[in-house]
Design an enzyme around this catalytic site. Sequence first.
Site, PDB file in Angstrom:
ATOM      1  N   GLY A  57       0.780  -1.239   0.000  1.00  0.00           N
ATOM      2  CA  GLY A  57       0.000   0.000   0.000  1.00  0.00           C
ATOM      3  C   GLY A  57       0.805   1.280   0.000  1.00  0.00           C
ATOM      4  CB  SER A  58       4.336   2.200  -0.600  1.00  0.00           C
ATOM      5  OG  SER A  58       4.625   1.794  -1.908  1.00  0.00           O
TER       6      SER A  58
ATOM      7  CB  THR B  58      -7.037  -1.746 -22.574  1.00  0.00           C
ATOM      8  OG1 THR B  58      -5.688  -2.173 -22.697  1.00  0.00           O
ATOM      9  CG2 THR B  58      -7.112  -0.230 -22.707  1.00  0.00           C
TER      10      THR B  58
ATOM     11  CG  HIS C 228       3.772  -2.817 -15.042  1.00  0.00           C
ATOM     12  ND1 HIS C 228       3.386  -4.026 -14.511  1.00  0.00           N
ATOM     13  CD2 HIS C 228       4.918  -3.055 -15.726  1.00  0.00           C
ATOM     14  CE1 HIS C 228       4.258  -4.961 -14.865  1.00  0.00           C
ATOM     15  NE2 HIS C 228       5.200  -4.395 -15.601  1.00  0.00           N
TER      16      HIS C 228
HETATM   17  C1  GRF Z   1       4.195  -1.363  -7.085  1.00  0.00           C
HETATM   18  O1  GRF Z   1       5.522  -1.618  -7.472  1.00  0.00           O
HETATM   19  C2  GRF Z   1       3.310  -1.198  -8.291  1.00  0.00           C
HETATM   20  O2  GRF Z   1       3.963  -0.641  -9.392  1.00  0.00           O
HETATM   21  C3  GRF Z   1       2.923  -2.607  -8.606  1.00  0.00           C
HETATM   22  O3  GRF Z   1       2.761  -3.220  -7.364  1.00  0.00           O
HETATM   23  C4  GRF Z   1       3.565  -2.550  -6.397  1.00  0.00           C
HETATM   24  C5  GRF Z   1       2.645  -2.135  -5.296  1.00  0.00           C
HETATM   25  O4  GRF Z   1       3.323  -1.560  -4.212  1.00  0.00           O
HETATM   26  N1  GRF Z   1       1.746  -2.651  -9.447  1.00  0.00           N
HETATM   27  P1  GRF Z   1       2.503  -0.853  -3.053  1.00  0.00           P
HETATM   28  O5  GRF Z   1       1.484  -1.863  -2.541  1.00  0.00           O
HETATM   29  O6  GRF Z   1       1.822   0.355  -3.641  1.00  0.00           O
HETATM   30  O7  GRF Z   1       3.514  -0.504  -2.021  1.00  0.00           O
END
Ligand code: GRF
Length: 215
Positions: free
Chosen positions: A16-17, A145, A113
Site C-alpha cells: 500500500g505504499s 484495457t 506498473h
Molecule cells: C508497485 O511496485 C506497483 O507498481 C505494482 O505493485 C507494487 C505495489 O506496491 N503494481 P505498493 O502496494 O503500492 O507498495
Amino acid sequence: MTGAGKRLVVLISGRGSNLQAIIEANRQGRLRADLAAVISNNSGAAGLRYARDAGIPAEVIDHRAFSTREAFDDALQQAIDRHRPDLVVLAGFMRILGRRFIDHYVGRMINIHPSLLPRFTGLNTHRRAIEAGAREHGATVHFVTHDVDGGPHIIQARVPVLPDDTPESLAQRVLEQEHRIFPLAISWFCQNRLSLHNGKVLLDRAIRPEQGLSG
Ligand code: GRF
C-alpha cells in the site's frame, strides 16, 4: 474526504505504499479528490491500515471466497460501484480482471506498473530488467484495457540501472518515482485534464505519445 472533488476508489493487494502516496497527495491538496473507498482482495494487506487511519472506508473482497473469476469480478464491481467512483485506481492490485469488468470501467480505471512498458510486463520486473542488462528501468501509469499491462500510457518515469543494483535497490529507486507519477496522473484526471478517447490518451486536449515520456 474533501467534498466536491472526483470520487476515487483505490484497489490494493498488499503493502500500500502507492495508496499512502495518494492519500498524502490528497491531504496536501494536490488531488482535491474524495477518497471514497479502498478495497483489497487480501485481508492481510498492510495498506488497509493506511486507509483506516486516514478515515477512508476500507473493505475486503477475498477472491478465495469465489469459485470463478467472473463471480469475484461481479462482487468487486458491485462493491466498487456502491461508491459511485469517477476513477478506479489499481495501486498494487494483484488480480487479473476479466473482460466484462474492464469494459465496465474503460477510460476510468488506471494502473501503475513497475517497468518502462512495453518492456517487462508481468511480475519480477526489477530482476528481469537487471538480468536483461537494461540500462534504464522505471514505472508506467496507464489506462487499463484488455491487454494485461498493455493499456495506453499516461506517464512514465525513468531511472538508471546501476552496475551494483540488486532487484531490491532498483525496486526502491523505481518506487520513489511511482510515488511521484501516480498522484500526478491522478491529479490530471481530477482536474479534467486527462481522458481516454478512441484508445488514445488525451492530456490537455493533446494526444500523449506512447513512449519516450519522462515525468
Ligand atoms: C508497485 O511496485 C506497483 O507498481 C505494482 O505493485 C507494487 C505495489 O506496491 N503494481 P505498493 O502496494 O503500492 O507498495
